[in-house]
Design an enzyme around this catalytic site. Structure first.
Site, short mmCIF file in Angstrom:
data_model
loop_
_atom_site.label_atom_id
_atom_site.label_comp_id
_atom_site.label_asym_id
_atom_site.label_seq_id
_atom_site.Cartn_x
_atom_site.Cartn_y
_atom_site.Cartn_z
N TYR A 293 0.83 -1.22 0.00
CA TYR A 293 0.00 0.00 0.00
C TYR A 293 0.86 1.27 0.00
CZ TYR A 293 -0.48 -0.10 5.29
OH TYR A 293 -0.31 -0.11 6.63
N GLU A 294 0.19 2.36 -0.32
CA GLU A 294 0.90 3.63 -0.59
C GLU A 294 1.92 3.46 -1.72
OE1 GLU A 294 -0.64 5.80 0.81
OE2 GLU A 294 -1.44 4.87 2.60
#
Lengths: 571, 571
Positions: free
Chosen positions: A427-428
């Site tokens: 994620y990110e």
């Protein structure tokens, strides 16, 4: 069983006061901070985190968030903890002064970020997303949106989310299909489905502000057609009072490998009322402010989760007796078995490296306005994010290994960190996204100039080490110097490849090379600081040992990766 | 969702027939086998595994084994699958001819071992423990025990377990407290508690034979006081009929990170009836026969779990569209994104390396009686076990990474392999136990002679590669030669350290160095075999690519680890 959490205050005191010699007084916008002030703030956060957040970490994992009649219910204790967190001022502490916050220096916020994540990573994601939105709105939102939304985020009354991903638009944001239609009253009607929305719904605060990427009518195809909107969960009246539910529905929450205490939502927008943030078509730029903050935050999360796992491993290994330990008296616990000791030093030395790089990066961003270090700061964001999160997987795995068979039993609690850590390289922005950003937007674009500026600083540290007649310093100087040479060669390879598959085929190895090297540099700075002392105590000896270990076990990876990078894509 | 399982038959055909040029006819005790016969046996196993075992893998994970009223209940379908497995003759296939089995060569059994594990690792553990006990009893049991127990294990009517660990005796078997008291009738009364007993209870076969390490009265302290006993779950009459429950109770089953379909039991023995196997005080020696078999089996499990995860990653990456792929036409799936391709090649090339080393090791054991390769075979057992299981963690992690955000969602099914894989570096002896065995009992003891014999064989392969005018062969020869030199230096370091903390402080890095190098050698043998062809097809090209990738991305790790080994323990 919930493990205790011991905030790493001594390390932050060392980093603020000694290793970097930070001139913190000049950094924050919210006043003058000495290294002692900075340490005190971190210590205060640590105390809060250890007593309020840490005990909920296991509960979050076991109970998880649940979706009941369209409303997400958080695990027991999360709502009370969130209120206490807000009342203690920890949300406001993250915000810049211009947004009504404390304006703390970035180096201090790095410490806070680690501590929230180390004590309770699932809870910390609420803080991380809210903080990211605060920084984004502070940078680009209109006065009206600042007044209606930003103030409520800074006060902690409402929380924030980041809405990018859709089923067919993950890494490729250009494929986003959610639309925003202009309305006569100046608001926009937002329609579409967003997935993987962290803390997309919950019951710990009275309202949620979604920051949504969507496409406007007649917008160009791809990422350039995206605009940014705030879409509240509950509509807000002109006087700021909360009204009806907006047309945003939580369709589902995901059943995940880890971070069960963080609700990951599928959100359906059906002509929901939103408000434009910034200009039409500049959505991605606005989202990147939030994303940069969130990516640096991943470095702090990697440090925090790793350190929590390390602490638990230290506690187990220090109390467990098994077999006789070579060259140690009877009754010596397994922590002194050569390979358990190796595992513990491996973890500890990596954690210090990423912690130090987080502080360094936080400080770089503070200095960016005055001394032109923005390019270096932006260069290091993907390096820290990519490298620290990849290493965190290895560190939490080592923590299981230290526990032997008990490590595989869920009740022991150590497996949670391993499960929690596994999302961080995804994620990110996945590690590949970080490395593509690093190579494509940075290294290749500036012909390796920013990388070279980093190598020059590192080389100065080699020279500083050479001034000490000390075995650790001598070994570190020799190894760091050779590693810098390998990194220069690898950078030249990448620049030579240009924007080709050869570069992108080895972009992750190149990123890991830089992260590993930067970690060695952090240890080298620590060695120089320790040897600058009169006399040395046990803490100093431990710092030297960790540095020496990192140089012998982790830094040589630079050479391995340099050989890989030189090969380009294998066809 | 259960993913399909594609048995790696082509790789085994290549390994049996070409890469090693195995003279299989001379190997098995059960008849003459050609490479074609061997491949056919593996293909048959693959067909069975894909249709019967693979669909149950997810069910095993989701349902898990349950303890109900003192009896373990297996997930739906496991009992039927076990019956089909037995009826198809796959248990008997594992047994030597002397025990009434098929006497298959070890290289073929390596292939079968991978396939059971790749299709359903939790199920395969039942096979692995039963097979291990068959080999142990065949080696050391009395005629009476062979007749009563071994025949039932070989027929598959009963299953076997391995009872070593106790709460205070894990790695340190000398601390075992379970006791065996002699009885007037020649049987023994076994009392104590054993933990982490894999498939310690279940309902898929009518009886279970526990092989238990226990201490006899007046036995010396430590490991030398241990004896081995068979203790049946149900007592067996003189005529072989099953009688009452023995005094063995399943107290609990563990809630684990993975392999939920394999019941991990706490067993309480309360004066349970047991029978001595071998001599009093020789328990550990007997258990080591089983352990060696189980440790090699871990190499096959590492290969199997890794390949299953790889197959699922390939399927996902080949079907998922996301973003435009550099230098590829529109509509190219993510499998061709440079970094996804890197991940897939990284996985594939490591899997081939461990698969090949498993076949090589199986063959070495077959040859041991005739050409004196036993020392090398026993040398490679801890190398394969330690290195392959550590790499399997990285490979299953890569498989998650290929899936992006979907990889973190349990319903996707890829996280199961990652959770399942995490136990492999712990059970059957942790990686440190493997490396201590390697260094303490092998490398230091023979002054590096066995290691050197391996390097000599590898060097011959370098020479063979040099006979080909081919870019991949040239690169491989150069990298392998440099790596052999680094391994020789590391071996000299370890031998120089002797039985000291310096050696044991870097024993795992040394083991990983040898495993990584052996993997490169396997690829080098494959390159030589492929280039020995007239003409080359797509499969040959893929083998060259995998070898070239391994040499550029994995083999350089040897140099990193050699630098670490040279440093000794960091103090």
């Amino acid at each position: 069983m919930a493990s205790d959490y011991i905030p790493p205050v001594a390390d932050y005191a060392f980093l603020f006061g000694e290793a970097f010699g930070l001139d913190l007084v000049a950094r924050g916008t919210g006043g003058a901070f000495s290294a002692e002030d900075a340490t005190e703030i971190v210590a205060g956060a640590g105390e809060f985190a250890a007593s309020v957040l840490a005990p909920l970490e296991v509960i979050g994992d076991r109970e998880g968030a649940r979706l009941e009649d369209g409303q997400v219910r958080m695990p027991d204790g999360f709502a009370e903890a969130y209120r206490a967190f807000v009342e203690a001022g920890w949300i406001t502490a993250e915000a810049p002064e211009s947004a009504g916050g404390d304006g703390l220096p970035g180096s201090i916020r790095a410490g806070l970020g680690e501590i929230w994540n180390g004590s309770n990573a699932a809870f910390a994601l609420c803080w991380l997303l809210t903080a990211g939105q605060i920084h984004a709105l502070d940078a680009i939102a209109s006065e009206e949106i600042r007044e209606t939304y930003l103030t409520k985020l800074v006060s902690g009354e409402w929380t924030g989310t980041m809405n990018l991903t859709e089923p067919e638009a993950g890494t490729d944001l250009g494929a986003i299909r959610t639309v925003g239609m202009p309305r006569a009253d100046g608001s926009w009607g937002i329609s579409g489905q967003k997935i993987f929305i962290t803390w997309g719904d919950h019951d710990v605060a009275e309202n949620i502000v979604h920051l949504v990427l969507a496409r406007t009518p007649d917008a160009p195809a791809g990422a350039k057609g995206l605009s940014l909107f705030v879409v509240p969960k509950l509509l807000v009246g002109d006087d700021g009072t909360l009204g009806d539910r907006n047309a945003v529905t939580t369709v589902a929450i995901e059943h995940k490998l880890g971070i069960h205490g963080s609700p990951t939502c599928v959100l359906a927008y059906e002509d929901a009322t939103g408000y434009l943030v910034g200009e039409v078509g500049s959505g991605l730029a606005g989202m990147f402010v939030m994303m940069n903050s969130a990516r640096a935050g991943m470095g702090f999360q990697a440090t925090g989760i790793s350190d929590r796992a390390y602490q638990q491993a230290v506690e187990y290994a220090g109390g467990r007796l098994q077999g006789s330990v070579l060259d140690r008296p009877a009754g010596t616990p397994i922590a002194e078995h050569p390979d358990v000791r190796r595992l513990l030093l491996s973890m500890q030395s990596r954690i210090f490296a990423m912690r130090a790089l987080g502080v360094y990066l936080g400080d770089l961003f503070d200095r960016a306005d005055t001394d032109g270090t923005l390019a270096l700061a932006e260069f290091l964001v993907p390096v820290l994010k990519g490298w620290a999160t990849e290493d965190a997987i290895a560190i939490t795995s080592d923590a299981i290994q230290v526990h032997g068979g008990m490590g595989y039993i869920e009740e022991t609690g150590i497996a949670q960190h391993y499960r929690d850590a596994r999302i961080m390289t995804i994620y990110e922005g996945t590690t590949a996204i970080q490395s593509n950003d690093l190579i494509g937007r940075k290294v290749v674009r500036d012909g390796g100039a920013t990388a070279e500026s980093l190598f020059v600083e590192m080389t100065a540290t080699v020279a500083a080490l050479r001034e000490h007649d000390d075995a650790v310093a001598t070994r570190m100087a020799e190894r760091l110097e050779r590693s810098i040479a390998a990194a220069r060669a690898a950078t030249a390879s990448v620049v030579g490849f240009g924007q080709t598959r050869d570069a992108y085929g080895v972009s992750v190895p190149y990123l890991m090379l830089l992260g590993t090297l930067a970690g060695g540099w952090m240890h080298a700075l620590a060695v120089a600081a320790v040897l600058g002392h009169d006399g040395a105590d046990e803490a100093d000896a431990a710092r030297l040992r960790a540095a020496d270990f990192y140089a012998a076990h982790h830094l040589p990876r630079v050479h391995m990766l340099a050989e890989t990078v030189a090969a380009g894509e294998v066809v």
